[in-house]
Design a protein around this motif. Structure first.
Motif, PDB file in Angstrom:
ATOM      1  N   UNK A  74       0.799  -1.227   0.000  1.00 18.27           N
ATOM      2  CA  UNK A  74       0.000   0.000   0.000  1.00 18.27           C
ATOM      3  C   UNK A  74       0.828   1.271   0.000  1.00 18.27           C
ATOM      4  N   UNK A  75       0.183   2.331  -0.455  1.00 19.77           N
ATOM      5  CA  UNK A  75       0.653   3.701  -0.315  1.00 19.77           C
ATOM      6  C   UNK A  75       0.518   4.077   1.171  1.00 19.77           C
ATOM      7  N   UNK A  76       1.462   4.816   1.742  1.00 19.39           N
ATOM      8  CA  UNK A  76       1.332   5.216   3.151  1.00 19.39           C
ATOM      9  C   UNK A  76       0.039   5.961   3.453  1.00 19.39           C
ATOM     10  N   UNK A  77      -0.594   6.548   2.425  1.00 16.22           N
ATOM     11  CA  UNK A  77      -1.843   7.289   2.634  1.00 16.22           C
ATOM     12  C   UNK A  77      -3.065   6.381   2.591  1.00 16.22           C
ATOM     13  N   UNK A  78      -2.855   5.072   2.632  1.00 17.85           N
ATOM     14  CA  UNK A  78      -3.978   4.134   2.671  1.00 17.85           C
ATOM     15  C   UNK A  78      -4.592   3.911   1.301  1.00 17.85           C
ATOM     16  N   UNK A  79      -3.883   4.309   0.252  1.00 18.01           N
ATOM     17  CA  UNK A  79      -4.297   4.135  -1.156  1.00 18.01           C
ATOM     18  C   UNK A  79      -5.366   5.113  -1.605  1.00 18.01           C
ATOM     19  N   UNK A  80      -5.895   5.931  -0.715  1.00 16.95           N
ATOM     20  CA  UNK A  80      -6.871   6.945  -1.114  1.00 16.95           C
ATOM     21  C   UNK A  80      -6.094   8.207  -1.483  1.00 16.95           C
ATOM     22  N   UNK A  81      -6.096   8.562  -2.761  1.00 19.25           N
ATOM     23  CA  UNK A  81      -5.257   9.673  -3.208  1.00 19.25           C
ATOM     24  C   UNK A  81      -5.907  10.372  -4.398  1.00 19.25           C
ATOM     25  N   UNK A  82      -5.730  11.678  -4.452  1.00 16.79           N
ATOM     26  CA  UNK A  82      -6.169  12.471  -5.603  1.00 16.79           C
ATOM     27  C   UNK A  82      -4.981  12.827  -6.487  1.00 16.79           C
ATOM     28  N   UNK A  83      -3.982  11.954  -6.446  1.00 15.28           N
ATOM     29  CA  UNK A  83      -2.794  12.141  -7.273  1.00 15.28           C
ATOM     30  C   UNK A  83      -2.136  10.776  -7.462  1.00 15.28           C
ATOM     31  N   UNK A  84      -0.859  10.760  -7.767  1.00 10.31           N
ATOM     32  CA  UNK A  84      -0.187   9.506  -8.063  1.00 10.31           C
ATOM     33  C   UNK A  84      -0.063   8.622  -6.823  1.00 10.31           C
ATOM     34  N   UNK A  85      -0.286   7.345  -7.001  1.00 13.70           N
ATOM     35  CA  UNK A  85      -0.051   6.379  -5.943  1.00 13.70           C
ATOM     36  C   UNK A  85       1.449   6.125  -5.819  1.00 13.70           C
ATOM     37  N   UNK A  97      -5.681 -12.425   1.831  1.00 13.57           N
ATOM     38  CA  UNK A  97      -4.672 -11.439   1.451  1.00 13.57           C
ATOM     39  C   UNK A  97      -4.607 -10.415   2.582  1.00 13.57           C
ATOM     40  N   UNK A  98      -3.563 -10.475   3.372  1.00 13.17           N
ATOM     41  CA  UNK A  98      -3.472  -9.685   4.604  1.00 13.17           C
ATOM     42  C   UNK A  98      -3.309  -8.191   4.313  1.00 13.17           C
ATOM     43  N   UNK A  99      -3.962  -7.362   5.172  1.00 12.78           N
ATOM     44  CA  UNK A  99      -3.777  -5.908   5.102  1.00 12.78           C
ATOM     45  C   UNK A  99      -3.041  -5.435   6.349  1.00 12.78           C
ATOM     46  N   UNK A 100      -1.929  -4.683   6.110  1.00 16.67           N
ATOM     47  CA  UNK A 100      -1.155  -4.695   4.875  1.00 16.67           C
ATOM     48  C   UNK A 100       0.105  -5.529   5.051  1.00 16.67           C
ATOM     49  N   UNK A 101       0.567  -6.091   3.948  1.00 13.40           N
ATOM     50  CA  UNK A 101       1.879  -6.707   3.982  1.00 13.40           C
ATOM     51  C   UNK A 101       2.932  -5.639   4.202  1.00 13.40           C
ATOM     52  N   UNK A 102       2.782  -4.523   3.469  1.00 12.86           N
ATOM     53  CA  UNK A 102       3.720  -3.407   3.619  1.00 12.86           C
ATOM     54  C   UNK A 102       2.988  -2.096   3.447  1.00 12.86           C
ATOM     55  N   UNK A 103       3.031  -1.292   4.503  1.00 12.63           N
ATOM     56  CA  UNK A 103       2.553   0.095   4.449  1.00 12.63           C
ATOM     57  C   UNK A 103       3.316   0.867   5.509  1.00 12.63           C
ATOM     58  N   UNK A 104       4.079   1.840   5.101  1.00  8.81           N
ATOM     59  CA  UNK A 104       4.895   2.609   6.018  1.00  8.81           C
ATOM     60  C   UNK A 104       4.045   3.273   7.097  1.00  8.81           C
TER      61      UNK A 104
END
Length: 355
Positions: free
Chosen positions: A57-68, A307-314
């Motif tokens: 995942x993106x550190x922002x939780x994948x919710x973004x109004x720009x690039x992931x 599929x575990x949440x998250x494997x990797x998210x800073x």
């Protein structure tokens, strides 16, 4: 629905979800008025145990109004740089956890823009290593974070691009939308059916139809004959309740699945992994320990992929992996071995919890 790094930062969306769950618990009804049991129709397989994975995942939780920007990557990286970094991180998921599946976010900003070519390096790196790759559309943040497709004028071109690129790659699976909670069960099924008809050349056993609401029940999409042959995506989290026993968590999970386990993959579930909890020891007074032990036992019993949440998210306390190594040559370390053990158990390996 995901757990934010701290409870104090719950979003309005999360609060709304918790209210919905609480209402369902108090009234004794299933969520969204869905039936507890539904006919599964024609299933793509007799079970879904082939999916053993994690979310990246993106550190922002994948919710973004720009690039992931997935944790460990940079939007300034070229395709080659992205591919090289992703190759290492995917390899670490396999080495540390035994995973064979990764779930990745997409959005129109990323796919439809110049960075789209570089981002493909993530999907390609995973597929080239034999991983199953689930690509899922995430809505935006702020006012956009309402459970609806943000903009159909960019949503469909995004999927045109992704499907064209990967329709012939048998390792890539398509999830039309993550947590479509803005729609009624019927409205969401209509959209999923439209996706299937729009991309009719995509085999149905390479499509994940999200459960209605916050992916929190699959019974209604399972019962819809227009969606037969697809996999179903379920989300399930321990923070939905302040406390429940092991047996109560098992019951809560099973009612959301109905008789549709043979089509269902839990492509999000998770609990705190950086707070020192030991999930290998029965601890009846701890809600999260009860939850993790209950769901992993149930996934194994029902022969469900997960599929575990998250494997990797800073900076996410739920993250089962953390970045090590250098920026150019990342690697991963496991944050909670007992959590990894329960994941292995859900996937058909390891040992059961002992008293």
């Amino acid at each position: 629905m995901r757990k934010t790094p701290t409870r104090a930062s719950r979003t309005p969306r999360l609060r709304a979800a918790l209210v919905a769950v609480a209402v369902a618990a108090v009234t004794g009804t299933t969520l969204a008025g869905s039936p507890a049991v539904a006919s599964s129709g024609t299933a793509p397989t007799t079970d879904t145990t082939q999916f053993k994975g994690v979310n990246w995942a993106d550190p922002r939780d994948n919710f973004a109004d720009d690039l992931l920007q997935l944790s460990g990557l940079s939007t300034t990286d070229t395709y080659r740089q992205t591919y090289a970094k992703a190759t290492r991180i995917i390899a670490a998921f396999r080495a540390n956890l035994g995973a064979n599946t990764v779930r990745l976010p997409i959005n129109p900003y990323t796919v439809n823009g110049a960075y789209g070519k570089s981002y493909r390096g993530v999907i390609d790196a995973a597929s080239d290593q034999g991983f199953k790759v689930i690509v899922s559309y995430w809505e935006g943040t702020g006012a956009q974070k309402d459970g609806f497709i943000d903009d159909t004028a960019t949503y469909w071109p995004m999927w045109d691009t992704v499907v064209k690129a990967y329709k012939n790659d048998k390792n890539v699976y398509f999830e039309p939308m993550n947590e479509p909670h803005g729609y009624t069960d019927t409205e969401w099924a209509d959209i999923a059916a439209k996706w299937l008809s729009t991309y009719s050349k995509v085999p149905r056993n390479r499509v994940f139809v999200s459960g209605a609401g916050y992916n929190d029940h699959v019974t209604t999409v399972c019962a819809d004959p227009r969606l037969k042959g697809t996999y179903l995506s379920l989300h399930h989290y321990g923070f939905w309740k302040d406390y429940a026993t092991y047996d109560q968590w098992v019951a809560d999970l099973k009612v959301r699945i109905g008789d549709c386990a043979n089509r269902t993959v839990a492509d999000e579930f998770g609990a705190p992994m950086t707070t020192g909890l030991n999930y290998n020891v029965k601890t009846p007074d701890n809600n999260f320990v009860n939850y993790v032990q209950a769901v992993t036992d149930t996934f194994r019993e029902l022969k469900m992929g997960s599929v575990y949440w998250p494997g990797l998210r800073t900076d996410d306390t739920y993250s089962l992996q953390t970045l090590t190594g250098t920026t150019a040559r990342p690697w991963l370390a496991t944050t909670n071995q007992s959590g990894a053990d329960r994941l292995a158990w859900a996937w058909g390996r390891g040992k059961p919890v002992k008293g």
